[in-house]
Design a protein around this motif. Structure first.
Motif, PDB file in Angstrom:
ATOM      1  N   ASP A  24      -2.724  -0.994 -10.413  1.00 31.87           N
ATOM      2  CA  ASP A  24      -2.381  -0.884  -8.998  1.00 31.87           C
ATOM      3  C   ASP A  24      -2.239   0.591  -8.619  1.00 31.87           C
ATOM      4  O   ASP A  24      -1.733   1.402  -9.419  1.00 31.87           O
ATOM      5  N   THR A  26      -1.130   3.351  -5.406  1.00 36.99           N
ATOM      6  CA  THR A  26      -0.662   3.773  -4.085  1.00 36.99           C
ATOM      7  C   THR A  26      -1.539   4.942  -3.650  1.00 36.99           C
ATOM      8  O   THR A  26      -2.322   5.473  -4.440  1.00 36.99           O
ATOM      9  N   ASN A  64       0.094  -2.319   1.164  1.00 37.34           N
ATOM     10  CA  ASN A  64       1.510  -2.563   0.854  1.00 37.34           C
ATOM     11  C   ASN A  64       1.679  -3.841   0.042  1.00 37.34           C
ATOM     12  O   ASN A  64       2.618  -4.617   0.254  1.00 37.34           O
ATOM     13  N   ARG A  68       5.159  -2.595  -2.316  1.00 39.02           N
ATOM     14  CA  ARG A  68       5.286  -1.386  -3.131  1.00 39.02           C
ATOM     15  C   ARG A  68       4.314  -0.289  -2.708  1.00 39.02           C
ATOM     16  O   ARG A  68       4.062   0.641  -3.457  1.00 39.02           O
TER      17      ARG A  68
END
Length: 345
Positions: A24, A26, A64, A68
């Motif tokens: 994952d 960001t 999102n 997170r």
């Protein structure tokens, strides 16, 4: 809008990250990854790049994720840019090719050999992680499976020579539909063309064992191919094995399993329709069959065939076929005949 070289390089990196199902990211993490290969990159630039992938290239995003701040493609199976295989992906592909190795002789799979060479698998002698059961004693011709696969995939009508047990060889002109394996044996599901003796019946499925078939298959190029009119999956939902008799009805079959074998049968079903009877039905059958009070009762829904009887007989006394009564009596005769063979030794 035109894309400059620097932007295209960033797009490729971001595309790889957003399509990675194993990690994952960001926007901050994406920025760090992009900075490893590109200079003068800001968080604002990364945000604009992600927006461009969405608006200009049509990639749907999930933002999102899990609360997170994670961003990723909605469909991670289709990256925008082709990516070179990772080491892990190469290993999965190698193992898949090892598993496919049992199907030697597939005429239109010659590209597999090229792929093996590219992956440096030519002299790979490691044991496969996945091993499929097969019976070498059946002596299926090496190219037969491949030629039949080829005929089905190319929708060709074929003529085959088949030798039933203890009978003379016969020729069948057929529409080939599916190759199926059962009990370490390969079968061809097909439908015969019309003959002078028998009219064409699109609902009739002829099942031929490959080990009884000659490798000499002839394409009937002049005959148009007809698609299968039968739901083959539904067909096998109604039987154990591969033999379906059109004149046999679908039966509710009840059977009892000893306490020593009940956990095994609960996890290795007799058939996909198997259910364990409820408490009320358990009590009913224990009263009806008092000698089986320590047994657990089940049911399946099947058509009668030889494979069904063989399945029940293989459990000897730990699984008892109860109803229909005519099936129980037929199975009892088969078991008794086998018992006498042993008793007379």
């Amino acid at each position: 809008m035109p894309v400059n070289k620097d932007a295209l390089k960033r797009y490729r990196i971001i595309d790889r990250l957003l399509s990675d199902p194993n990690r994952d990211y960001t926007t901050d993490k994406i920025l760090r990854e992009v900075k490893k290969e590109c200079e003068k990159v800001s968080i604002r630039m990364i945000q604009k790049d992600i927006k461009a992938l969405e608006d200009e290239f049509g990639k749907k995003m999930i933002r999102n994720a899990g609360g997170r701040g994670i961003v990723k493609y909605e469909d991670q199976s289709e990256p925008l840019f082709y990516q070179e295989l990772t080491w892990e992906e190469e290993e999965v592909l190698r193992e898949t090719l090892r598993s496919l190795g049992q199907f030697d002789g597939l005429d239109n799979f010659t590209w597999l050999e090229m792929l093996k060479k590219k992956l440096e698998m030519k002299d790979d002698t490691r044991f496969p992680i996945i091993s499929f059961s097969k019976n070498e004693g059946l002596q299926v011709e090496k190219t037969l499976l491949g030629r039949l696969f080829d005929a089905i995939s190319k929708r060709k009508v074929i003529r085959v020579t088949y030798t039933p047990f203890n009978q003379e060889s016969r020729q069948f002109e057929i529409y080939p539909y599916q190759l199926k394996q059962f009990n370490d044996r390969w079968f061809l599901l097909s439908c015969p063309l019309a003959t002078d003796r028998y009219p064409f019946n699109p609902s009739f499925i002829l099942t031929l064992a490959l080990d009884r078939m000659s490798k000499d298959i002839e394409y009937l190029e002049e005959e148009p191919y007809l698609d299968c009119a039968v739901d083959l999956k539904a067909r096998f939902d109604e039987i154990i094995g591969v033999t379906l008799y059109q004149d046999k009805d679908l039966e509710d079959i009840y059977f009892a399993v000893s306490k020593e074998s009940v956990d095994y049968v609960r996890t290795k079903w007799m058939h996909s329709t198997q259910i364990e009877l409820d408490d009320e039905s358990q009590s009913y059958f224990r009263e009806k069959y008092p000698t089986l009070k320590e047994f657990t009762f089940f049911s399946i829904e099947c058509r009668e065939n030889s494979e069904l009887y063989s399945k029940f007989a293989s459990y000897t006394g730990s699984v008892v076929l109860l109803e229909p009564v005519f099936m129980r009596e037929k199975l009892a005769l088969k078991i008794e005949s086998g018992f006498l063979n042993y008793k007379q030794l």
